[in-house]
Motif scaffolding. Structure first.
Motif, PDB file in Angstrom:
ATOM      1  N   SER A 113      -9.524  -0.900   0.869  1.00  0.00           N
ATOM      2  CA  SER A 113      -8.398  -1.398   0.088  1.00  0.00           C
ATOM      3  C   SER A 113      -8.577  -1.095  -1.390  1.00  0.00           C
ATOM      4  CB  SER A 113      -8.244  -2.910   0.286  1.00  0.00           C
ATOM      5  OG  SER A 113      -7.862  -3.202   1.600  1.00  0.00           O
ATOM      6  N   THR A 139      -5.496   0.954  -3.331  1.00  0.00           N
ATOM      7  CA  THR A 139      -4.715   0.397  -4.446  1.00  0.00           C
ATOM      8  C   THR A 139      -5.468   0.501  -5.760  1.00  0.00           C
ATOM      9  OG1 THR A 139      -5.568  -1.847  -4.049  1.00  0.00           O
ATOM     10  CG2 THR A 139      -3.544  -1.224  -2.905  1.00  0.00           C
ATOM     11  N   HIS A 145      -4.233  -0.874  -9.360  1.00  0.00           N
ATOM     12  CA  HIS A 145      -4.912  -2.061  -9.873  1.00  0.00           C
ATOM     13  C   HIS A 145      -5.780  -1.752 -11.086  1.00  0.00           C
ATOM     14  CE1 HIS A 145      -3.520  -3.828  -6.202  1.00  0.00           C
ATOM     15  NE2 HIS A 145      -4.239  -4.928  -6.325  1.00  0.00           N
ATOM     16  N   GLY A 168       0.956   0.140  -5.023  1.00  0.00           N
ATOM     17  CA  GLY A 168      -0.387  -0.364  -5.296  1.00  0.00           C
ATOM     18  C   GLY A 168      -0.509  -1.078  -6.623  1.00  0.00           C
ATOM     19  N   GLU A 198      -3.301  -5.783   0.990  1.00  0.00           N
ATOM     20  CA  GLU A 198      -3.620  -5.086  -0.260  1.00  0.00           C
ATOM     21  C   GLU A 198      -3.960  -3.611  -0.051  1.00  0.00           C
ATOM     22  OE1 GLU A 198      -5.731  -6.610  -4.361  1.00  0.00           O
ATOM     23  OE2 GLU A 198      -6.863  -6.782  -2.508  1.00  0.00           O
ATOM     24  N   ALA A 239      -1.163  -1.386   0.434  1.00  0.00           N
ATOM     25  CA  ALA A 239       0.090  -0.695   0.075  1.00  0.00           C
ATOM     26  C   ALA A 239       0.545   0.236   1.186  1.00  0.00           C
ATOM     27  CB  ALA A 239      -0.064   0.070  -1.246  1.00  0.00           C
ATOM     28  N   ALA A 271       5.778  -2.330   0.193  1.00  0.00           N
ATOM     29  CA  ALA A 271       5.123  -1.134  -0.358  1.00  0.00           C
ATOM     30  C   ALA A 271       5.654   0.148   0.269  1.00  0.00           C
ATOM     31  CB  ALA A 271       3.609  -1.226  -0.143  1.00  0.00           C
TER      32      ALA A 271
END
Length: 440
Positions: free
Chosen positions: A33, A37, A41, A372, A427, A429, A434
């Motif tokens: 993850s 993302t 992030h 993301g 998480e 996406a 998403a």
């Protein structure tokens, strides 16, 4: 925050081993993850800053922008803030989106390499939620955990145990939490840290209300907090005829924090960055709209919220990569509901009830950030979560603390729901909004 802390920890290990000057380059690899993302992030920026010796609590956004810009422009980095090395993101920062390390979906590996292209040192870390990290050695049994496990007078590992310990000692949940903190540091330091948290939360709200423009990342999301703030200030007399204007202010404060988070600003993980707006918004609601609000009440709010958050972290998870957004926004809602109830003078039973309500009605909440990025639906979700926390507190205060579903039962349900949830909604996406919303 997790990748920055892990990268910084690796650079510190190199310093302690005397390997900084021998290092020619560092290979940073992100998995699962965290890789899927990662750029949304800002994990790429975080790695650059961490390897440069910077920590999340010691760097301002403007300085971060400068350091990242210089590394990208020059292809050079001050490893650990001391030794200059070459750094090419294309070569040295890899996102393994189809691979997952064993312990957690948010895994990362750092490898130091010398001029002869030989490995000098390597380490694996996991970002387990809320900026917290754990090293591979700590989860493989090779070393003791590094968490705060000092002896405390009132240890608790469940909601029922927390209530029992508090009742036996004649303490509120906030007082019990304070007593445990005092086993680690003097009260003056505890109060100073609480004040620093409150001030950082407040500064984040204020900065968010004053910063306009478009959020970075490519979704072209416009920052709404300044415009909403201007409207509310211009219509202050409206509050006399519309009591729900209070909701508008709470929405504003939550949006302001999470727009700051999306822009790379400084937030307090409460319990995570993605859910950072809920506790500050509800705390400011207490400070601004509750008659006779006090600093002591604000401290009680945070101490109580911390106790509730620790139960989720120990018995389930606060990581969107593990349990979806119920572990982020849901936990933040539960913490804020409990904290507000405590600040308003609620009993321990009412506090536990508020925490239970706050999570019960977030069960199954997915983490499906568009592109993301922690923007859609994350920013608005914090506003809704803050209002839901206030509602949970008010419901609990209308009762006497007795209720059918316990906090422990809800925490266990959240854990199991997260385990059953498809990885698409945790998480990565890869599902939900998403994939159903065009990201560009």
């Amino acid at each position: 925050m997790g990748p920055m802390s892990a990268a910084c920890a690796f650079s510190e290990q190199l310093r302690m081993a005397g390997l900084l000057v021998q290092t020619a380059r560092v290979l940073a690899e992100l998995y699962g993850s965290l890789a899927l993302t990662g750029k949304g992030h800002a994990s790429d920026r975080a790695v650059l800053l961490g390897l440069s010796g910077k920590r999340p609590d010691g760097i301002c956004p403007d300085e971060a922008d400068r350091i990242v810009g210089e590394i990208r422009a020059s292809g050079r980095m001050q490893l650990g803030g001391e030794a200059e090395i070459g750094f090419s993101e294309e070569r040295d920062l890899l996102f393994h989106q189809r691979e997952r390390l064993s312990f957690h979906s948010n895994g990362m590996r750092f490898t130091a390499i010398d001029v002869a292209d030989q490995e000098l040192a390597s380490g694996i870390w996991y970002s387990i939620g809320g900026g917290a990290i754990v090293a591979e050695s700590e989860v493989s049994g090779n070393a003791p955990p590094s968490g705060l496990y000092a002896d405390v007078p009132y240890p608790f590992h469940s909601g029922d145990q927390l209530l029992e310990r508090a009742e036996a000692a004649g303490l509120t949940i906030g007082e019990l939490t304070l007593a445990n903190e005092l086993a680690r540091m003097p009260e003056a330091e505890v109060r100073a840290r609480l004040k620093a948290i409150r001030e950082t939360m407040s500064a984040c709200i204020d900065r968010g209300m004053g910063q306009g423009g478009i959020l970075p990342g490519g979704l072209h999301v416009r920052r709404r907090a300044p415009e909403i703030h201007a409207k509310l200030v211009a219509r202050q007399e409206r509050a006399l005829s519309d009591p729900l204007t209070v909701i508008d202010w709470v929405n504003l404060w939550a949006l302001a924090v999470n727009e700051e988070n999306a822009a790379g600003g400084r937030v307090v993980t409460a319990p995570t960055n993605g859910a950072a707006g809920i506790v500050p918004a509800v705390l400011r609601y207490y400070e601004r709209f509750v008659a006779n609000a006090t600093e002591e009440g604000a401290d009680r709010f945070l101490l109580t919220a911390a106790a509730i958050g620790s139960l989720f972290k120990e018995n389930a998870s606060i990581s969107g990569a593990e349990v979806g957004c119920q572990g982020e926004v849901g936990v933040a809602c539960s913490m804020a509901a409990a904290g507000l109830t405590a600040a308003l003078g609620g009993s321990n039973g009412q506090i536990e009830n508020a925490a239970e309500i706050g999570m019960e009605h977030n069960l199954g909440l997915t983490c499906d950030p568009v592109g993301g990025l922690v923007q859609v639906p994350c920013i608005e979700r914090n506003a809704v979560g803050a209002i839901k926390a206030i509602e949970a507190s008010r419901l609990a205060l209308l009762g006497d603390g007795t209720h059918r579903v316990s906090l422990d039962q809800v925490i266990e349900t959240m854990r199991k729901t997260g385990a059953d949830m498809s990885a698409k909604y945790k998480e990565t996406a890869l599902g939900g909004l998403a994939v159903n919303v065009v990201a560009c």
